[in-house]
Write an enzyme that holds these catalytic residues in place. Sequence first.
Site, PDB file in Angstrom:
ATOM      1  N   CYS A  19      37.479  48.705  37.950  1.00  0.00           N
ATOM      2  CA  CYS A  19      37.061  47.537  38.722  1.00  0.00           C
ATOM      3  C   CYS A  19      35.809  46.918  38.115  1.00  0.00           C
ATOM      4  CB  CYS A  19      36.794  47.954  40.168  1.00  0.00           C
ATOM      5  SG  CYS A  19      36.056  46.654  41.166  1.00  0.00           S
ATOM      6  N   ASN A  75      39.330  42.418  27.201  1.00  0.00           N
ATOM      7  CA  ASN A  75      40.657  41.919  26.834  1.00  0.00           C
ATOM      8  C   ASN A  75      41.332  41.313  28.054  1.00  0.00           C
ATOM      9  OD1 ASN A  75      43.075  41.839  24.934  1.00  0.00           O
ATOM     10  ND2 ASN A  75      43.925  42.978  26.652  1.00  0.00           N
ATOM     11  N   GLU A  76      41.691  40.049  27.955  1.00  0.00           N
ATOM     12  CA  GLU A  76      42.522  39.367  28.956  1.00  0.00           C
ATOM     13  C   GLU A  76      42.067  39.638  30.391  1.00  0.00           C
ATOM     14  OE1 GLU A  76      46.742  38.811  26.596  1.00  0.00           O
ATOM     15  OE2 GLU A  76      46.594  40.427  28.065  1.00  0.00           O
ATOM     16  N   CYS A 120      40.462  43.123  43.167  1.00  0.00           N
ATOM     17  CA  CYS A 120      40.352  44.537  43.511  1.00  0.00           C
ATOM     18  C   CYS A 120      39.783  44.641  44.922  1.00  0.00           C
ATOM     19  CB  CYS A 120      39.459  45.277  42.521  1.00  0.00           C
ATOM     20  SG  CYS A 120      39.141  47.001  42.986  1.00  0.00           S
ATOM     21  N   CYS A 129      38.594  47.647  46.335  1.00  0.00           N
ATOM     22  CA  CYS A 129      37.916  48.928  46.498  1.00  0.00           C
ATOM     23  C   CYS A 129      36.588  48.746  47.235  1.00  0.00           C
ATOM     24  CB  CYS A 129      37.677  49.580  45.140  1.00  0.00           C
ATOM     25  SG  CYS A 129      36.353  48.816  44.176  1.00  0.00           S
ATOM     26  N   GLU A 146      46.170  35.637  20.076  1.00  0.00           N
ATOM     27  CA  GLU A 146      47.376  36.471  20.023  1.00  0.00           C
ATOM     28  C   GLU A 146      48.607  35.599  20.222  1.00  0.00           C
ATOM     29  OE1 GLU A 146      47.633  39.692  22.788  1.00  0.00           O
ATOM     30  OE2 GLU A 146      45.548  40.311  22.516  1.00  0.00           O
ATOM     31  N   LYS A 177      55.510  49.889  21.625  1.00  0.00           N
ATOM     32  CA  LYS A 177      56.125  50.228  20.334  1.00  0.00           C
ATOM     33  C   LYS A 177      57.310  49.338  19.983  1.00  0.00           C
ATOM     34  CE  LYS A 177      58.510  54.183  22.466  1.00  0.00           C
ATOM     35  NZ  LYS A 177      57.654  54.232  23.683  1.00  0.00           N
ATOM     36  N   PHE A 178      57.882  48.645  20.977  1.00  0.00           N
ATOM     37  CA  PHE A 178      58.995  47.751  20.680  1.00  0.00           C
ATOM     38  C   PHE A 178      58.550  46.288  20.617  1.00  0.00           C
ATOM     39  CE2 PHE A 178      61.176  51.395  22.829  1.00  0.00           C
ATOM     40  CZ  PHE A 178      61.728  51.910  21.668  1.00  0.00           C
TER      41      PHE A 178
END
Length: 659
Positions: free
Chosen positions: A115, A149-150, A158, A160, A308, A357-358
């Site tokens: 968070c 990242n992003e 969140c 919490c 990206e 991985k794909f």
Amino acid sequence: MYPELPAGIAYGGDYYPEQWPREVQEEDIALMREAGINLVSVGMFSWVLMEPAEGRYEFGWLDEILDRLHAAGVRVNLATPTAAPPAWFLRAHPDALPVTREGVRIGPGGRQSACSSSPAFREAGARLVRALATRYRDHPAVVMWHVHNEYGAPLGECYCEHSVAAFRAWLRRAYRDIAALNDAWGTVFWGQVYGDWAEIDAPRHNHTAVNPAQRLDFARFSDEQHREHYALQRDILREITPHLPITTNFAGTVNCKSTDLWKWARELDVVANDHYLKAERPDNHIDLAMSADLARSVAGGAPWMLMEHSVGAVNWQPRNLAKRPGEMRRNSLAHVARGSDSVLFFQFRASRFGAEKFHSAMVPHAGPTSPQWREVVGLGADLRALAGVRGSRVRAEVALLWDWESYWALELDWRPSADLSFRERMDAYYEALWREHVTVDFAHPAADLSGYRLVIAPSAYLLGEAAAKNLHRYVESGGHLLVSYFSGIVDEHDAVHPGAVPGALRDVLGLSVEEFHPLPAGGTVALSDGGTGRIWSERVVRAGAATVRTFAGGLDDGHPAVTCHALGTGRAWYAATAPEPGTLRELLGEVLDGAGVRRPAGLPETVEIVRRGDHLFLLNHGDQAAAVPEVTGTDVLAGTAFGGSVPAGGVAVVRVAGR
């Protein structure tokens, strides 16, 4: 853009050397040189390798790879790895794991798994960032910083205990007096009046609708918490490495619902965007163009970075379709056409293990003998030929209004129709303009709009007083404005503007609305010109506006469906329904002509045409060669005079200086 960055168009992508033995790393660097790669992002998810135990830093592996990349002439966008907190941290601070709106605390093992409001997470990340910046402040390979990242994907909000405490503090700063909060939130409705700040919780899941003003403020708060987390790291980096630009990557501008990118852009040295095609959408190149235009607009028209995108298929859609031959090249150059000074991919080499991985990569599992690698090498040559494009700008005569707060508010509970969707209207108008070969900017409703011939508000449900006055001035001063239905309805607290709707826009549009008449699922309504409306109709009462089209059926039969109001030296149009695509094209043609917006004549719909500086980009998304007879100049990709046509699936970039 920045002198530290590579000259020309930056080319490369995310690189994860920690996944590979040294011999593969050495092969990777040789392949980077073969393809002309000049920039890679390193360190994104490697917190546990940099700090395997609290306070024990190990940077030797990173020293080695940075040194080798530098020796090969490859520059580095060095990431702070806080999107992947290590297991030792989460074991020590399980309270840092986010909680969903339904009250479920997520488990470890993914990413974005802490968070942004957690004090322990902020403190641990800040210590690591300081150590990282100190270590590499003078390393010649490092030319920029990439924070986290992003943000917002997948963790937007969140619930919490740390978030609730921070939310209460945020509300006290925003409202100062709890009576002011009660007034803004309309808490007298359903007996929700608060007598103490401690009584306020996050707007958790409920068996019925939750106060929309509270949910809207929680969305603002949540986005601000992520920006605070970013700014904490940025300020450390700026203190230690003031010469290096700092950014973070947006998770696809058009898909960043939880992040107000107008506010984020103020915090970045350079805007960076990620984009992934919706593989099964036949015209996904239009969504790509929209994302790129929004990235450029968020950057204030300045060049931005494509941080990206994918060489081929992604790995997280229901059906991950491979790109056709030439599609990756066309996608990449479309981003450059619309303002990007970089073409970067996720990722350089396909992973053998893990959740992605794909996912396709510049070096696929098939290796450097594959057709995919040959396309990567060919794209590198194209980008070197386009070095002269770097730093130039795209100009637009039309702006679409995009406001994330209106997006959030529109799609809360209990609106008049389940079919009311911010993106549905935005996509419909953008697609129609794209097919008319009109380049557009996006703008906030309160921004300076004086440079545009036409401004369109496809979905402006929430519109504050300042923005409404801005639109009034724009039209009165000679601008042309087109507004879609259910706009100007509420203020910044999701309260209906006083008086008849659309309260914020009554004067500029010269009308009011007596009643909303949403259509049933799949329903349509006829218009007087033979066109068709969908989703919506309403009872419009003119107060100065002229009727352009009427409804020809339904509850609003004979009443205005499209109006135009002369105000000062400008015009304000209103569409009280969602015209189906052909009808919308006809309406837009009329509005564009009235505003003096020129479009190329006779150009096939499949051809995307964008001018950036003195380069005209022509991208043919069709299966047939397309003639573009009026364009002359040098095709910088071919190195010859432009021949007047673009092959099927091909791209031409014509230098047209002085035109």
